[in-house]
Design an enzyme around this catalytic site. Structure first.
Site, mmCIF file in Angstrom:
data_model
loop_
_atom_site.group_PDB
_atom_site.id
_atom_site.type_symbol
_atom_site.label_atom_id
_atom_site.label_comp_id
_atom_site.label_asym_id
_atom_site.label_seq_id
_atom_site.Cartn_x
_atom_site.Cartn_y
_atom_site.Cartn_z
ATOM 1 C CG ASP A 111 0.373 4.350 -2.197
ATOM 2 O OD1 ASP A 111 0.367 3.048 -2.635
ATOM 3 O OD2 ASP A 111 0.739 5.283 -2.730
ATOM 4 C CB ALA A 112 1.111 -1.235 1.445
ATOM 5 C CE LYS A 113 2.113 2.478 -5.830
ATOM 6 N NZ LYS A 113 2.086 3.512 -4.683
ATOM 7 N NE ARG A 114 2.667 -4.633 1.944
ATOM 8 C CZ ARG A 114 3.620 -3.796 1.989
ATOM 9 N NH1 ARG A 114 4.385 -3.249 0.989
ATOM 10 N NH2 ARG A 114 4.378 -3.327 3.078
#
Length: 309
Positions: A111-114
């Site tokens: 979960d890094a939402k890049r």
């Protein structure tokens, strides 16, 4: 580019969901104060000014959690920020957490939402999902990404999924109350989150694996079942990553719209409610036993909801 010929991450994940009869995702969001409360005397005293020592505590705790839930959870979901805060030591802990999960057969959703554009987006895709130039530095099975720079910003991630058999979860309708500020705005007669789904549909359809599900999934907050129902119609072959369960207020009873007619298609994520059981449970069962009991309770509560319609 053609679809990766071997078993893909989405196919392996769906097979695991079926085998375990579990759609539970355990979020690995380590918080040192809460870890100390769970582990008690088993947790070494470390200074917040010592990132190397803090990262070691995080890694040890994650390994305990993975050992406790590896045969109950469909996947684990480390949140990158909780590791980045410890710099290079945290990134090492994240890499070793991913390796530990893999050793126990657990798929990893990072979960890094890049998101970015052009070469920068390609660099992010390479870092997390791999590229023709080489393997990923943080080799996740799935990555969360944001669509709000436009669909061209997502193409490098979609290409990486196709080339390397990985998957993405695109933010559509997130679980926070403030998501309404932008995601609920009407665009072309529908909310923005439905517009995101419509734009994703061709990419999702092009990356459907042998399991019947696509490598292109979306994030839909468990606090918004009405949105989930509309999005399920728009993306019938996409997996939904569903945050908001437990501590954020979403109960199992309101999650039926997130699943498809087969009772599949949704992955429900919880972190605090599983990772940090209350003191009485920890005293009774020990840290690992209490974490396992919370995970089992979540799995069992979701089974009834996910039963085929």
């Amino acid at each position: 580019m053609r679809m990766h010929p071997d078993s893909t991450a989405v196919d392996r994940l769906v097979a695991r969901i079926r085998a375990l009869d579990s759609c539970c995702v355990v979020g690995l969001d380590p918080n040192l104060e809460r870890i100390r409360a769970v582990l008690g005397a088993e947790c070494p005293e470390v200074s917040p000014r010592d990132p190397a020592a803090c990262a070691e505590v995080v890694l040890d705790f994650n390994r305990r959690v993975i050992g406790a839930v590896h045969d109950l959870a469909a996947a684990v979901k480390p949140q990158s920020a909780y590791y980045e805060v410890y710099g290079e030591h945290g990134i090492r802990a994240l890499r070793e957490t991913i390796a530990s999960a893999r050793e126990r057969g657990l798929p990893v959703i990072l979960d890094a939402k890049r998101n970015d554009i052009g070469e920068t987006a390609r660099a992010y895709a390479r870092a997390y999902l791999g590229s023709e130039e080489g393997p990923a530095a943080l080799d996740a099975d799935f990555l969360t990404v944001s669509p709000y720079l436009g669909m061209d910003s997502l193409l490098p991630f979609v290409d990486a999924c196709r080339a390397h058999g990985k998957g993405i979860f695109v933010l559509a309708k997130t679980s926070n109350p403030g998501s309404a500020d932008l995601q609920d705005l009407v665009c072309g007669g529908v909310p923005v989150y439905e517009r995101v789904a419509a734009l994703l549909r061709p990419h999702a359809d092009a990356l459907v694996g042998r399991s019947g599900y696509s490598a292109v999934g979306i994030v839909v907050g468990g606090t918004f079942p009405a949105a989930a129902a509309a999005l399920r119609q728009a993306l019938p072959r996409s997996l939904f990553l569903v945050p908001g369960y437990g501590a954020q207020g979403a109960g199992a009873g309101q999650l039926r719209p997130f699943f498809d007619a087969e009772g599949l298609g949704a992955l429900v994520s919880a972190s605090r409610s599983v990772l940090y059981p209350d003191a009485a449970r920890v005293a009774e069962l020990g840290p690992a036993g209490a974490i396992r009991a919370e995970a089992r309770k979540m799995v069992e509560s979701l089974r009834a909801v996910a039963a085929p319609a």
